[in-house]
Design an enzyme around this catalytic site. Structure first.
Site, PDB file in Angstrom:
ATOM      1  N   HIS A  56     -11.368 -17.169  -5.646  1.00 35.47           N
ATOM      2  CA  HIS A  56     -12.471 -16.446  -6.270  1.00 35.47           C
ATOM      3  C   HIS A  56     -12.304 -14.957  -5.997  1.00 35.47           C
ATOM      4  O   HIS A  56     -11.650 -14.549  -5.027  1.00 35.47           O
ATOM      5  CB  HIS A  56     -13.814 -16.926  -5.718  1.00 35.47           C
ATOM      6  CG  HIS A  56     -14.188 -18.291  -6.172  1.00 35.47           C
ATOM      7  ND1 HIS A  56     -15.490 -18.741  -6.124  1.00 35.47           N
ATOM      8  CD2 HIS A  56     -13.458 -19.317  -6.671  1.00 35.47           C
ATOM      9  CE1 HIS A  56     -15.544 -19.994  -6.588  1.00 35.47           C
ATOM     10  NE2 HIS A  56     -14.315 -20.356  -6.917  1.00 35.47           N
ATOM     11  N   GLU A  58     -14.197 -12.575  -4.783  1.00 33.21           N
ATOM     12  CA  GLU A  58     -14.599 -12.064  -3.472  1.00 33.21           C
ATOM     13  C   GLU A  58     -13.596 -12.456  -2.388  1.00 33.21           C
ATOM     14  O   GLU A  58     -13.252 -11.636  -1.533  1.00 33.21           O
ATOM     15  CB  GLU A  58     -15.996 -12.578  -3.087  1.00 33.21           C
ATOM     16  CG  GLU A  58     -17.098 -12.108  -4.008  1.00 33.21           C
ATOM     17  CD  GLU A  58     -17.380 -13.040  -5.176  1.00 33.21           C
ATOM     18  OE1 GLU A  58     -18.499 -12.979  -5.704  1.00 33.21           O
ATOM     19  OE2 GLU A  58     -16.482 -13.822  -5.574  1.00 33.21           O
TER      20      GLU A  58
END
Length: 159
Positions: A56, A58
């Site tokens: 992902h 982040e």
């Protein structure tokens, strides 16, 4: 109220979300890690490109920033992400300990485009045996022995 600085950094995270989406790397999510005025980590969703469900935006940005800092902590840093973090990313953020997180779209916005994490939030509170993916305890003396030895180690680095 966000100032020009915050808007500028958020626009960078949003541009990364667009880049990843247009490349077909994964969903429309982008993130950066900022220390002072410097972007020290950036990422976009690369789940499809890397065949990695943990890639992902982040997490990718946190990994890059930590490598750059030579630390597993993001002390004095901020994260800008194009969407409110999912449960996995939120966990990674708490482990990395930045000062704050700015996000653009909400988790409800993500659900509206078929990235709905609400079932994960619900699953957290369900008894292990009743989870959709059951968690089954398999206690082992050797596993406990490793924990015991960790507790007694004098030169360990806590995080």
């Amino acid at each position: 109220m966000a100032g020009e600085r915050e808007r500028r950094f958020m626009q960078h995270a949003i541009a990364l979300s667009r880049k990843g989406m247009e490349n077909g790397d994964g969903g429309p999510f982008g993130a950066i890690v900022v220390k002072g005025e410097e972007i020290i980590g950036e990422g976009w969703n690369q789940v499809l490109a890397d065949t990695d469900p943990t890639a992902h935006a982040e997490v990718v940005a946190i990994r890059q920033a930590c490598r750059k800092l030579g630390s597993f902590q993001l002390e004095g840093c901020e994260i800008y992400t194009s969407c409110e973090p999912c449960p996995m990313c939120l966990g990674a953020i708490y482990w990395a300990r930045p000062q704050r997180v700015y996000y653009a779209n909400t988790k409800e916005d993500a659900a509206a485009i078929d990235f709905d994490d609400s079932f994960i939030y619900r699953e957290i509170g369900v008894d292990h045996a009743d989870k959709k993916i059951p968690l089954i305890a398999l206690p082992d003396k050797e596993a406990w022995e490793v924990f015991r030895r960790w507790k007694e180690m004098g030169d360990k680095k806590l995080y």
